[in-house]
Write a protein that holds these residues in place. Structure first.
Motif, PDB file in Angstrom:
ATOM      1  N   GLY A  55      43.354  43.842  39.545  1.00  0.00           N
ATOM      2  CA  GLY A  55      44.030  43.297  40.721  1.00  0.00           C
ATOM      3  C   GLY A  55      45.468  42.914  40.466  1.00  0.00           C
ATOM      4  O   GLY A  55      46.254  42.767  41.403  1.00  0.00           O
ATOM      5  N   THR A  56      45.843  42.692  39.198  1.00  0.00           N
ATOM      6  CA  THR A  56      47.185  42.223  38.890  1.00  0.00           C
ATOM      7  C   THR A  56      48.197  43.363  38.920  1.00  0.00           C
ATOM      8  O   THR A  56      47.836  44.539  38.939  1.00  0.00           O
ATOM      9  CB  THR A  56      47.225  41.540  37.511  1.00  0.00           C
ATOM     10  N   THR A  57      49.472  43.014  38.902  1.00  0.00           N
ATOM     11  CA  THR A  57      50.515  44.006  39.073  1.00  0.00           C
ATOM     12  C   THR A  57      50.848  44.744  37.786  1.00  0.00           C
ATOM     13  O   THR A  57      50.470  44.342  36.688  1.00  0.00           O
ATOM     14  CB  THR A  57      51.813  43.351  39.592  1.00  0.00           C
ATOM     15  N   ASP A  93      39.854  44.869  45.643  1.00  0.00           N
ATOM     16  CA  ASP A  93      40.007  43.583  44.977  1.00  0.00           C
ATOM     17  C   ASP A  93      38.934  43.409  43.901  1.00  0.00           C
ATOM     18  O   ASP A  93      38.124  44.313  43.648  1.00  0.00           O
ATOM     19  CB  ASP A  93      40.005  42.437  45.980  1.00  0.00           C
ATOM     20  N   ASP A  94      38.917  42.247  43.262  1.00  0.00           N
ATOM     21  CA  ASP A  94      38.019  42.039  42.122  1.00  0.00           C
ATOM     22  C   ASP A  94      36.554  42.306  42.470  1.00  0.00           C
ATOM     23  O   ASP A  94      35.843  43.016  41.747  1.00  0.00           O
ATOM     24  CB  ASP A  94      38.168  40.607  41.601  1.00  0.00           C
ATOM     25  N   LEU A  95      36.071  41.738  43.561  1.00  0.00           N
ATOM     26  CA  LEU A  95      34.670  41.906  43.910  1.00  0.00           C
ATOM     27  C   LEU A  95      34.366  43.331  44.365  1.00  0.00           C
ATOM     28  O   LEU A  95      33.279  43.853  44.090  1.00  0.00           O
ATOM     29  CB  LEU A  95      34.259  40.902  44.985  1.00  0.00           C
ATOM     30  N   GLN A  96      35.316  43.957  45.042  1.00  0.00           N
ATOM     31  CA  GLN A  96      35.114  45.358  45.415  1.00  0.00           C
ATOM     32  C   GLN A  96      35.033  46.244  44.180  1.00  0.00           C
ATOM     33  O   GLN A  96      34.205  47.159  44.105  1.00  0.00           O
ATOM     34  CB  GLN A  96      36.258  45.815  46.329  1.00  0.00           C
ATOM     35  N   ALA A  97      35.900  45.963  43.201  1.00  0.00           N
ATOM     36  CA  ALA A  97      35.881  46.748  41.964  1.00  0.00           C
ATOM     37  C   ALA A  97      34.552  46.566  41.232  1.00  0.00           C
ATOM     38  O   ALA A  97      33.970  47.533  40.731  1.00  0.00           O
ATOM     39  CB  ALA A  97      37.046  46.339  41.065  1.00  0.00           C
ATOM     40  N   VAL A  98      34.061  45.333  41.167  1.00  0.00           N
ATOM     41  CA  VAL A  98      32.766  45.088  40.517  1.00  0.00           C
ATOM     42  C   VAL A  98      31.652  45.826  41.252  1.00  0.00           C
ATOM     43  O   VAL A  98      30.769  46.434  40.631  1.00  0.00           O
ATOM     44  CB  VAL A  98      32.478  43.582  40.448  1.00  0.00           C
ATOM     45  N   SER A  99      31.689  45.800  42.572  1.00  0.00           N
ATOM     46  CA  SER A  99      30.698  46.529  43.361  1.00  0.00           C
ATOM     47  C   SER A  99      30.758  48.026  43.084  1.00  0.00           C
ATOM     48  O   SER A  99      29.722  48.706  42.987  1.00  0.00           O
ATOM     49  CB  SER A  99      30.907  46.255  44.853  1.00  0.00           C
ATOM     50  N   ASN A 100      31.968  48.545  42.912  1.00  0.00           N
ATOM     51  CA  ASN A 100      32.134  49.965  42.616  1.00  0.00           C
ATOM     52  C   ASN A 100      31.594  50.311  41.225  1.00  0.00           C
ATOM     53  O   ASN A 100      31.068  51.412  41.014  1.00  0.00           O
ATOM     54  CB  ASN A 100      33.606  50.360  42.717  1.00  0.00           C
ATOM     55  N   ALA A 110      38.505  44.475  35.115  1.00  0.00           N
ATOM     56  CA  ALA A 110      38.631  43.242  34.317  1.00  0.00           C
ATOM     57  C   ALA A 110      39.066  42.093  35.222  1.00  0.00           C
ATOM     58  O   ALA A 110      40.217  41.675  35.214  1.00  0.00           O
ATOM     59  CB  ALA A 110      39.622  43.444  33.176  1.00  0.00           C
ATOM     60  N   PRO A 111      38.140  41.550  36.020  1.00  0.00           N
ATOM     61  CA  PRO A 111      38.482  40.443  36.918  1.00  0.00           C
ATOM     62  C   PRO A 111      38.572  39.124  36.163  1.00  0.00           C
ATOM     63  O   PRO A 111      38.101  38.994  35.023  1.00  0.00           O
ATOM     64  CB  PRO A 111      37.294  40.424  37.884  1.00  0.00           C
ATOM     65  N   THR A 256      41.588  30.016  32.703  1.00  0.00           N
ATOM     66  CA  THR A 256      40.757  31.089  33.240  1.00  0.00           C
ATOM     67  C   THR A 256      40.909  32.360  32.411  1.00  0.00           C
ATOM     68  O   THR A 256      42.030  32.827  32.206  1.00  0.00           O
ATOM     69  CB  THR A 256      41.128  31.410  34.696  1.00  0.00           C
ATOM     70  N   PRO A 257      39.804  32.938  31.959  1.00  0.00           N
ATOM     71  CA  PRO A 257      39.894  34.220  31.250  1.00  0.00           C
ATOM     72  C   PRO A 257      39.693  35.409  32.186  1.00  0.00           C
ATOM     73  O   PRO A 257      39.242  35.262  33.327  1.00  0.00           O
ATOM     74  CB  PRO A 257      38.726  34.133  30.260  1.00  0.00           C
ATOM     75  N   PHE A 258      40.045  36.583  31.690  1.00  0.00           N
ATOM     76  CA  PHE A 258      39.621  37.855  32.274  1.00  0.00           C
ATOM     77  C   PHE A 258      38.419  38.348  31.473  1.00  0.00           C
ATOM     78  O   PHE A 258      38.352  38.134  30.255  1.00  0.00           O
ATOM     79  CB  PHE A 258      40.719  38.920  32.182  1.00  0.00           C
ATOM     80  N   ILE A 259      37.490  39.031  32.130  1.00  0.00           N
ATOM     81  CA  ILE A 259      36.341  39.628  31.446  1.00  0.00           C
ATOM     82  C   ILE A 259      36.364  41.141  31.668  1.00  0.00           C
ATOM     83  O   ILE A 259      36.553  41.603  32.792  1.00  0.00           O
ATOM     84  CB  ILE A 259      35.018  39.003  31.930  1.00  0.00           C
ATOM     85  N   THR A 260      36.211  41.896  30.590  1.00  0.00           N
ATOM     86  CA  THR A 260      36.272  43.357  30.657  1.00  0.00           C
ATOM     87  C   THR A 260      34.878  43.907  30.923  1.00  0.00           C
ATOM     88  O   THR A 260      33.948  43.676  30.139  1.00  0.00           O
ATOM     89  CB  THR A 260      36.825  43.937  29.347  1.00  0.00           C
TER      90      THR A 260
END
Length: 350
Positions: A55-57, A93-100, A110-111, A256-260
């Motif tokens: 999601g980040t730039t 977005d993060d949740l859409q990517a996880v769903s995908n 990596a949200p 807050t961490p990111f998780i891969t």
């Protein structure tokens, strides 16, 4: 009676918590160089393509880390595993990517942990205030037994969790007064994400927490709808909050961490040799990305000072006052998050 964690711990998603930002070009050019890729060439049957979405730039620390991941994987696989990077929530977005990932239409993402609390309630531990007093404590927790256990817990529901990186610490800004102690927050309207722990934090400190979309935040600050907000230095600078916020406090109140994450459907098709390669590359990416993140944050804090923002750096004694004031938040959430997990993290910081 408290409702379930899934219902209560709603969060803003899509990277808007910290992510929809663009760094100054001069900060981006000072990123640490890529470490040399080491390790033997990995050989296995087949050719594979990985779409990796965040999601980040493109100009942030996380994307820089992904570029290093891509370099490691492609070099060590001799080009048989190709990585294609997508930034700025181009694929959702993060949740859409996880769903995908779960459906198998995307290979990796990596949200940050906050949007995943509904799926993995223990991730709410990362929303607790002042639990990670230093970056080194965060590293020790995430790279040690606790972090490994949490990766294993997240390796279900169609996901395989293979590593950690850093979103970072949140800092406080406002337009009214320097904040050195909780009493300075009395009555201040502070924009926060729609997250029950964060609302409890600011309410307990005496502020008036005001949930609001990140997209609306600058205008709300400019018009005085809210007095302040809290985000990492990178977001504060990139979103130009310094134009409407005279004061900042380096509180480091939430880490807050990111998780891969990898799609389990894709993972199960990979030869074991390439699975191990992805694990090793994720670990090296996380270590490098943290270095980039901390370098950029140091640079940006200095830039904000030079731009005229009044930045208060809290002493350990001042931080302790905030911690003591926030003890009720831990009491409120201990059972729901898991007291054993909280205590085990606290032991690492002793």
């Amino acid at each position: 009676m408290k409702t379930s964690t899934t219902k209560r711990l709603t969060t803003l998603v899509g990277g808007t918590l910290f992510a929809l930002t663009t760094l100054h070009a001069n900060a981006a050019t000072q990123m640490p160089p890529f470490p040399e890729v080491t390790g033997d060439k990995v050989e296995a049957d087949g050719e594979y393509k990985i779409k990796f979405s965040i999601g980040t730039t493109q100009s942030g620390a996380q994307y820089r880390g992904l570029e290093y991941f891509e370099k490691i994987v492609e070099e060590r696989s001799g080009g048989d595993v190709q990585v294609e990077l997508f930034h700025s929530a181009q694929l959702g977005d993060d949740l859409q990517a996880v769903s995908n990932l779960q459906s198998g239409t995307l290979e990796m993402t990596a949200p940050s942990t906050s949007p995943l609390v509904g799926m993995f309630p223990e991730f709410a531990v990362f929303d607790l205030p002042f639990l990670f007093p230093t970056p080194e404590v965060a590293d020790n927790v995430l790279d040690g037994e606790i972090g490994q256990r949490m990766l294993e817990e997240a390796s279900r529901q169609g996901l395989v969790a293979i590593g950690w990186a850093e979103n970072g610490y949140r800092q406080l800004t406002n337009s009214e007064t320097p904040v050195k102690e909780p009493a300075d927050l009395e009555g201040l309207k502070i924009r926060t994400m729609q997250n029950d722990i964060h609302l409890d934090i600011w309410r307990t400190l005496g502020a008036n927490p005001t949930p609001m979309s990140f997209a609306e935040l600058f205008t709300a600050l400019e018009q005085g709808v809210v007095d302040g907000q809290e985000n990492p230095w990178i977001t504060i600078e990139a979103s130009k909050f310094y134009e409407v916020q005279d004061y900042a406090s380096e509180t480091n109140h939430v880490y807050t961490p990111f998780i891969t994450l990898v799609s389990a459907r894709f993972w199960d098709r990979l030869p074991a040799e390439y699975q191990q390669l992805l694990r090793e590359a994720a670990k090296e990416m996380g270590e490098y990305e943290r270095k980039v993140s901390r370098t950029l944050n140091d640079q940006i804090k200095q830039e904000l000072k030079e731009s005229g923002m009044n930045i208060t750096e809290l002493s350990p004694e001042q931080v302790k006052v905030f911690q003591e004031k926030l003890a009720p938040v831990y009491d409120e959430w201990r059972d729901e998050i898991g007291g054993e997990l909280i205590d085990s993290i606290r032991q690492v910081s002793q």
